[in-house]
Design a protein around this motif. Structure first.
Motif, PDB file in Angstrom:
ATOM      1  N   GLU A  20      11.040   2.300  -2.852  1.00 46.60           N
ATOM      2  CA  GLU A  20      10.265   2.899  -2.353  1.00 46.60           C
ATOM      3  C   GLU A  20       9.600   3.248  -3.891  1.00 46.60           C
ATOM      4  O   GLU A  20      10.088   3.563  -4.806  1.00 46.60           O
ATOM      5  N   ARG A  21       7.620   3.098  -4.355  1.00 46.78           N
ATOM      6  CA  ARG A  21       7.148   3.019  -4.753  1.00 46.78           C
ATOM      7  C   ARG A  21       6.596   4.322  -5.294  1.00 46.78           C
ATOM      8  O   ARG A  21       6.167   5.181  -4.860  1.00 46.78           O
ATOM      9  N   GLN A  22       7.184   4.756  -6.801  1.00 46.05           N
ATOM     10  CA  GLN A  22       6.889   6.267  -6.518  1.00 46.05           C
ATOM     11  C   GLN A  22       5.942   6.708  -6.980  1.00 46.05           C
ATOM     12  O   GLN A  22       4.841   7.084  -7.347  1.00 46.05           O
ATOM     13  N   GLU A  23       5.444   5.846  -8.258  1.00 47.90           N
ATOM     14  CA  GLU A  23       3.918   6.336  -9.617  1.00 47.90           C
ATOM     15  C   GLU A  23       3.891   4.728 -10.431  1.00 47.90           C
ATOM     16  O   GLU A  23       5.073   4.248 -10.480  1.00 47.90           O
ATOM     17  N   THR A  24       2.771   4.230 -10.584  1.00 50.19           N
ATOM     18  CA  THR A  24       2.405   3.015 -11.857  1.00 50.19           C
ATOM     19  C   THR A  24       2.020   3.504 -13.090  1.00 50.19           C
ATOM     20  O   THR A  24       0.520   4.478 -12.516  1.00 50.19           O
ATOM     21  N   LYS A  39       0.623  -1.234   0.058  1.00 51.75           N
ATOM     22  CA  LYS A  39      -0.550  -0.150   0.389  1.00 51.75           C
ATOM     23  C   LYS A  39       0.745   0.963   0.102  1.00 51.75           C
ATOM     24  O   LYS A  39       0.387   2.166  -0.857  1.00 51.75           O
ATOM     25  N   SER A  40       1.937   1.514   0.850  1.00 51.11           N
ATOM     26  CA  SER A  40       2.677   2.433   0.945  1.00 51.11           C
ATOM     27  C   SER A  40       4.068   1.924   1.891  1.00 51.11           C
ATOM     28  O   SER A  40       4.112   1.349   2.273  1.00 51.11           O
ATOM     29  N   GLY A  41       4.734   2.964   1.982  1.00 47.58           N
ATOM     30  CA  GLY A  41       5.951   2.468   2.583  1.00 47.58           C
ATOM     31  C   GLY A  41       6.918   1.797   1.687  1.00 47.58           C
ATOM     32  O   GLY A  41       6.655   1.488   1.178  1.00 47.58           O
ATOM     33  N   PRO A  42       7.919   2.125   2.583  1.00 46.23           N
ATOM     34  CA  PRO A  42       9.236   1.211   1.528  1.00 46.23           C
ATOM     35  C   PRO A  42       9.642   0.017   2.148  1.00 46.23           C
ATOM     36  O   PRO A  42       8.268  -0.270   2.878  1.00 46.23           O
ATOM     37  N   VAL A  43       9.832  -1.172   1.043  1.00 43.21           N
ATOM     38  CA  VAL A  43      10.084  -2.032   1.395  1.00 43.21           C
ATOM     39  C   VAL A  43      12.307  -2.499   1.675  1.00 43.21           C
ATOM     40  O   VAL A  43      12.487  -2.181   0.709  1.00 43.21           O
ATOM     41  N   THR A  44      12.500  -3.430   1.658  1.00 46.52           N
ATOM     42  CA  THR A  44      13.469  -3.370   2.540  1.00 46.52           C
ATOM     43  C   THR A  44      14.256  -4.776   1.851  1.00 46.52           C
ATOM     44  O   THR A  44      13.847  -5.946   2.297  1.00 46.52           O
ATOM     45  N   LEU A  45      16.141  -4.682   1.597  1.00 49.58           N
ATOM     46  CA  LEU A  45      16.254  -6.700   1.735  1.00 49.58           C
ATOM     47  C   LEU A  45      17.345  -5.942   1.874  1.00 49.58           C
ATOM     48  O   LEU A  45      18.877  -5.323   1.857  1.00 49.58           O
ATOM     49  N   GLU A  46      18.498  -6.969   2.927  1.00 49.24           N
ATOM     50  CA  GLU A  46      19.693  -7.145   3.925  1.00 49.24           C
ATOM     51  C   GLU A  46      20.410  -7.995   2.556  1.00 49.24           C
ATOM     52  O   GLU A  46      19.760  -9.904   2.314  1.00 49.24           O
ATOM     53  N   PHE A  47      21.348  -7.938   2.321  1.00 46.62           N
ATOM     54  CA  PHE A  47      22.569  -8.735   1.291  1.00 46.62           C
ATOM     55  C   PHE A  47      23.990  -8.611   1.890  1.00 46.62           C
ATOM     56  O   PHE A  47      23.527  -7.515   3.103  1.00 46.62           O
ATOM     57  N   THR A  48      24.931  -9.450   1.154  1.00 44.86           N
ATOM     58  CA  THR A  48      26.140  -9.355   1.148  1.00 44.86           C
ATOM     59  C   THR A  48      26.905  -8.667  -0.121  1.00 44.86           C
ATOM     60  O   THR A  48      26.225  -9.390  -1.199  1.00 44.86           O
ATOM     61  N   ALA A  49      27.477  -8.042  -0.088  1.00 42.54           N
ATOM     62  CA  ALA A  49      28.063  -7.377  -1.282  1.00 42.54           C
ATOM     63  C   ALA A  49      29.364  -7.351  -0.969  1.00 42.54           C
ATOM     64  O   ALA A  49      29.927  -6.496   0.110  1.00 42.54           O
ATOM     65  N   GLN A  50      30.277  -7.776  -1.849  1.00 39.32           N
ATOM     66  CA  GLN A  50      31.878  -7.734  -1.747  1.00 39.32           C
ATOM     67  C   GLN A  50      32.397  -8.250  -0.674  1.00 39.32           C
ATOM     68  O   GLN A  50      33.200  -7.284   0.239  1.00 39.32           O
ATOM     69  N   GLY A  51      31.574  -9.110   0.526  1.00 35.49           N
ATOM     70  CA  GLY A  51      31.793  -9.908   1.675  1.00 35.49           C
ATOM     71  C   GLY A  51      31.629  -8.727   2.740  1.00 35.49           C
ATOM     72  O   GLY A  51      31.909  -9.167   3.919  1.00 35.49           O
ATOM     73  N   HIS A  52      30.526  -8.067   2.651  1.00 41.91           N
ATOM     74  CA  HIS A  52      30.615  -7.158   3.307  1.00 41.91           C
ATOM     75  C   HIS A  52      28.347  -6.547   3.615  1.00 41.91           C
ATOM     76  O   HIS A  52      28.027  -6.300   2.986  1.00 41.91           O
TER      77      HIS A  52
END
Length: 412
Positions: free
Chosen positions: A144-148, A124-137
């Motif tokens: 965030e969705r701006q428009e559709t 509906k609104s607000g941000p979604v997140t994703l945690e990951f590893t990049a270059q070992g860190h």
């Protein structure tokens, strides 16, 4: 099947370009070895069965092979809402601050992409997140969705560490976008096998699948036989899977894709004439034929240094130039030299359908394509009514179809 072709491909019905494809004939996985796939050779109406390992011996000895060196990016992102719900974002093309793929992949800190959103009604609104590893860190991506509009959404991505280029974000956080008809998640095997061995330029969201059969051994055999090759880049978009829903082709909007070609490759194409040029895949073929139409624009003074050159869907079918191929490619090369361009970046919506006259290529290496698809139209344009003979033979003789399936060499 139509008794005769309409004078204008816009009047074609896609329903005349279909066949029955049993689901079990769609290859769900790659074979253990790339070059052990089968190869159907169609040469002037005669069909032979081969394996892909035997390709070098089947090619004209003076052929020039043209490869598409695009590299598939891990464009599917599975993010989470604060409540834990899963939202899938499929990155299609960059919007800001860069629209061109190359600088967009090197962008740091934040960017905006056009995306398809899975489970979008639950977001509906607000941000979604994703945690990951990049270059070992450890790293975090926020979306965030701006428009559709028109079924797509503009998504603003931000990430930490902000110094990471977006290419590294996708490598660490994303999944390979396998074709939707495979209906499965990507695996470690796909990470290797859904790329060509010569993939170099990141930006595709689908593989140029004709190239998946080439092994380092086949490439070495080609070189040993003296068969030359060059590389162009067309970043394959998700539109390659877009079905044709219109009854007539004039109601179908062809997807656009970015292409890049160096002045050195243009010179090689010019020097190779009139010997045969064979495209590795429909994307290489569309790139090469698009060069001719860009050259027509250059010869007519329609190209300028401040606008990205573009080939329209119907340009070849409008009343226009009868420019010779060499003259067209030379005009494009002259334009690049005037603009001091080592590499030309352009876009193409070129639709190749029966009625099209090929200007640059004389042969094609390609997989077996879906019924009622623009890729099947391209094959029909190249081999004529013989396309049915090719597909009937493949179905009757156990060939595997679509992205991970077997291959064909079409020399009409």
């Amino acid at each position: 099947m139509p008794t005769s072709l309409p004078a204008d491909p816009r009047q074609l019905s896609i329903h005349d370009y279909t066949y029955q494809l049993p689901p079990e004939r769609i290859a769900p996985e790659p074979l253990p070895q790339r070059d052990q796939s089968r190869l159907l050779v169609y040469r002037q109406g005669v069909i032979q069965d081969q394996t892909f390992q035997g390709l070098p011996a089947e090619l004209p000895t003076d052929a020039l092979l043209v490869f598409n060196d695009t590299k598939v990016v891990r464009a599917r992102l599975f993010c989470h809402k604060p409540t834990g719900g899963l939202i899938e974002l499929f990155c299609l093309e960059p919007v800001a601050p860069h629209r061109a793929i190359e600088p967009a992949m090197q962008q740091t800190g934040e960017c905006v992409w056009k995306c398809l959103v899975g489970n979008g009604k639950r977001w509906k609104s607000g941000p979604v997140t994703l945690e990951f590893t990049a270059q070992g860190h450890a790293a975090t991506l926020t979306a965030e969705r701006q428009e559709t509009a028109d079924g797509y959404s503009l998504i603003r991505f931000r990430w930490e560490p902000a110094a990471l280029p977006f290419a590294e974000v996708l490598r660490g956080a994303g999944h390979l976008p396998l074709p939707p008809y495979l209906n499965r998640e990507d695996t470690d095997v796909d990470a290797i096998r859904y790329q060509t061995v010569y993939a170099a330029q990141e930006g595709a969201v689908a593989a140029p699948t004709a190239g998946l059969h080439f092994s380092n051994q086949v490439l070495a055999d080609l070189a040993q036989r003296g068969i030359q090759s060059v590389r162009v880049t067309l970043h394959v978009g998700a539109g390659t899977f877009q079905p044709v829903k219109a009854d007539r082709m004039d109601g179908h909007a062809m997807h656009g894709e970015p292409i890049s070609i160096s002045a050195a490759v243009l010179r090689q194409l010019l020097a190779h004439a009139p010997r045969p040029i064979v495209a590795v895949g429909t994307t290489s073929l569309r790139s090469l034929e698009s060069l001719y139409w860009l050259g027509v624009q250059a010869a007519q003074g329609q190209l300028t240094g401040d606008i990205v050159p573009h080939v329209g869907q119907w340009q070849p079918y409008e009343p226009g130039s009868k420019l010779a191929t060499a003259a067209s490619l030379q005009a494009l090369l002259d334009f690049m030299l005037e603009q001091q361009l080592d590499t030309l970046h352009a876009t193409t919506q070129l639709l190749i359908a029966p009625g099209y006259r090929f200007r640059v290529i004389q042969g094609l290496i390609t997989n077996f394509h879906q019924p009622e698809s623009t890729l099947l139209l391209l094959v029909a344009a190249l081999v004529g009514p013989g396309w049915r003979q090719v597909y009937e033979h493949a179905l009757a003789n156990g060939y595997r179809f679509l992205s991970y399936g077997d291959s064909s060499l079409l020399l009409p």
